[in-house]
Design a protein around this motif. Structure first.
Motif, mmCIF file in Angstrom:
data_model
loop_
_atom_site.group_PDB
_atom_site.id
_atom_site.type_symbol
_atom_site.label_atom_id
_atom_site.label_comp_id
_atom_site.label_asym_id
_atom_site.label_seq_id
_atom_site.Cartn_x
_atom_site.Cartn_y
_atom_site.Cartn_z
ATOM 1 N N LEU A 238 -4.774 5.194 7.549
ATOM 2 C CA LEU A 238 -3.817 4.953 8.622
ATOM 3 C C LEU A 238 -2.962 3.700 8.402
ATOM 4 O O LEU A 238 -1.939 3.532 9.055
ATOM 5 N N TYR A 239 -3.391 2.816 7.508
ATOM 6 C CA TYR A 239 -2.669 1.559 7.286
ATOM 7 C C TYR A 239 -2.356 1.364 5.807
ATOM 8 O O TYR A 239 -3.158 1.694 4.944
ATOM 9 N N ASP A 240 -1.184 0.799 5.556
ATOM 10 C CA ASP A 240 -0.799 0.360 4.217
ATOM 11 C C ASP A 240 -1.519 -0.974 3.993
ATOM 12 O O ASP A 240 -1.153 -1.992 4.585
ATOM 13 N N GLN B 137 3.974 1.992 19.266
ATOM 14 C CA GLN B 137 4.542 2.928 18.291
ATOM 15 C C GLN B 137 5.228 2.208 17.131
ATOM 16 O O GLN B 137 5.674 2.852 16.186
ATOM 17 N N ASN B 138 5.294 0.886 17.179
ATOM 18 C CA ASN B 138 5.917 0.095 16.107
ATOM 19 C C ASN B 138 4.934 -0.872 15.464
ATOM 20 O O ASN B 138 5.294 -1.973 15.087
ATOM 21 N N GLN B 139 3.684 -0.473 15.346
ATOM 22 C CA GLN B 139 2.677 -1.342 14.747
ATOM 23 C C GLN B 139 3.032 -1.622 13.288
ATOM 24 O O GLN B 139 3.306 -0.694 12.525
ATOM 25 N N PRO B 140 2.990 -2.894 12.888
ATOM 26 C CA PRO B 140 3.284 -3.188 11.489
ATOM 27 C C PRO B 140 2.214 -2.605 10.568
ATOM 28 O O PRO B 140 1.038 -2.609 10.895
ATOM 29 N N ILE C 110 0.770 3.641 9.054
ATOM 30 C CA ILE C 110 1.416 4.792 8.413
ATOM 31 C C ILE C 110 0.994 6.112 9.051
ATOM 32 O O ILE C 110 1.450 7.176 8.671
ATOM 33 N N GLY C 111 0.124 6.025 10.081
ATOM 34 C CA GLY C 111 -0.257 7.216 10.810
ATOM 35 C C GLY C 111 0.852 7.650 11.766
ATOM 36 O O GLY C 111 1.905 7.016 11.831
ATOM 37 N N LYS C 112 0.627 8.706 12.488
ATOM 38 C CA LYS C 112 1.628 9.183 13.443
ATOM 39 C C LYS C 112 1.232 8.767 14.852
ATOM 40 O O LYS C 112 0.106 8.896 15.256
ATOM 41 N N ILE C 113 2.220 8.235 15.580
ATOM 42 C CA ILE C 113 2.029 7.835 16.975
ATOM 43 C C ILE C 113 3.077 8.549 17.808
ATOM 44 O O ILE C 113 4.255 8.545 17.472
ATOM 45 N N GLU C 114 2.612 9.147 18.895
ATOM 46 C CA GLU C 114 3.559 9.829 19.776
ATOM 47 C C GLU C 114 4.394 8.807 20.521
ATOM 48 O O GLU C 114 3.889 7.790 20.988
#
Length: 162
Positions: free
Chosen positions: A112-114, A149-152, A155-159
């Motif tokens: 989910l994260y880079d 929805q703008n978490q640094p 890379i996952g999907k957020i509605e």
């Protein structure tokens, strides 16, 4: 006896004079939280979101240098009062302020994260400041929070909100 006292006074004054001067430093941290809802809100809600707020109950830390690293030492813990100011005594030099996130790299799901982005974000302090010899300083910083929805580095999907 007088010669011992005289030598002691000379020694203590030399030690006192060799210590680097300490400057009174004032740190001010505020936060702004954007409106993260869906439909266009009334101006009052938007104005409240832009308003700088004091981060009551949150801990911040001072470290030496301009980058966060795993071998750094926490020099001071900052807790803010109702005025939003925190006072510390620091020797001349370059310092940074980090948040709880910067104290220990959090465990994250690699799907989910880079992770490279997360490590770079972790190493970047909230802000950097320099204390100058014999000069008191006031340093302020506003943390502009992001919407979920703008978490640094996510890379996952957020509605998105409706």
């Amino acid at each position: 006896m007088k010669s011992i006292i005289t030598l002691l006074i000379i020694f203590l004054s030399t030690v006192a004079m060799s210590q680097p001067p300490i400057a009174k430093t004032v740190i001010i941290i505020t936060k702004t939280t954007p409106y993260c809802g869906g439909a266009n809100p009334p101006e009052q809600i938007l104005a409240n979101a832009r308003k700088q707020k004091i981060p009551f109950g949150e801990k911040f830390y001072i470290i030496k240098g301009s980058r966060n690293s795993s071998n750094r030492k926490l020099l001071a813990t900052l807790l803010f009062d109702s005025t939003g100011k925190c006072f510390v005594q620091l020797q001349p030099g370059c310092y940074s302020v980090i948040s709880e996130f910067g104290v220990k790299m959090p465990a994250a799901d690699t799907s989910l994260y880079d992770m490279e982005c997360l490590k770079k974000t972790w190493a970047t302090p909230l802000f950097v400041f320099k204390v100058i010899k014999s000069k008191n300083g006031i340093f302020s910083h506003n943390i502009a929070e992001s919407c979920p929805q703008n978490q640094p580095c996510y890379i996952g999907k957020i509605e998105l909100p409706m």
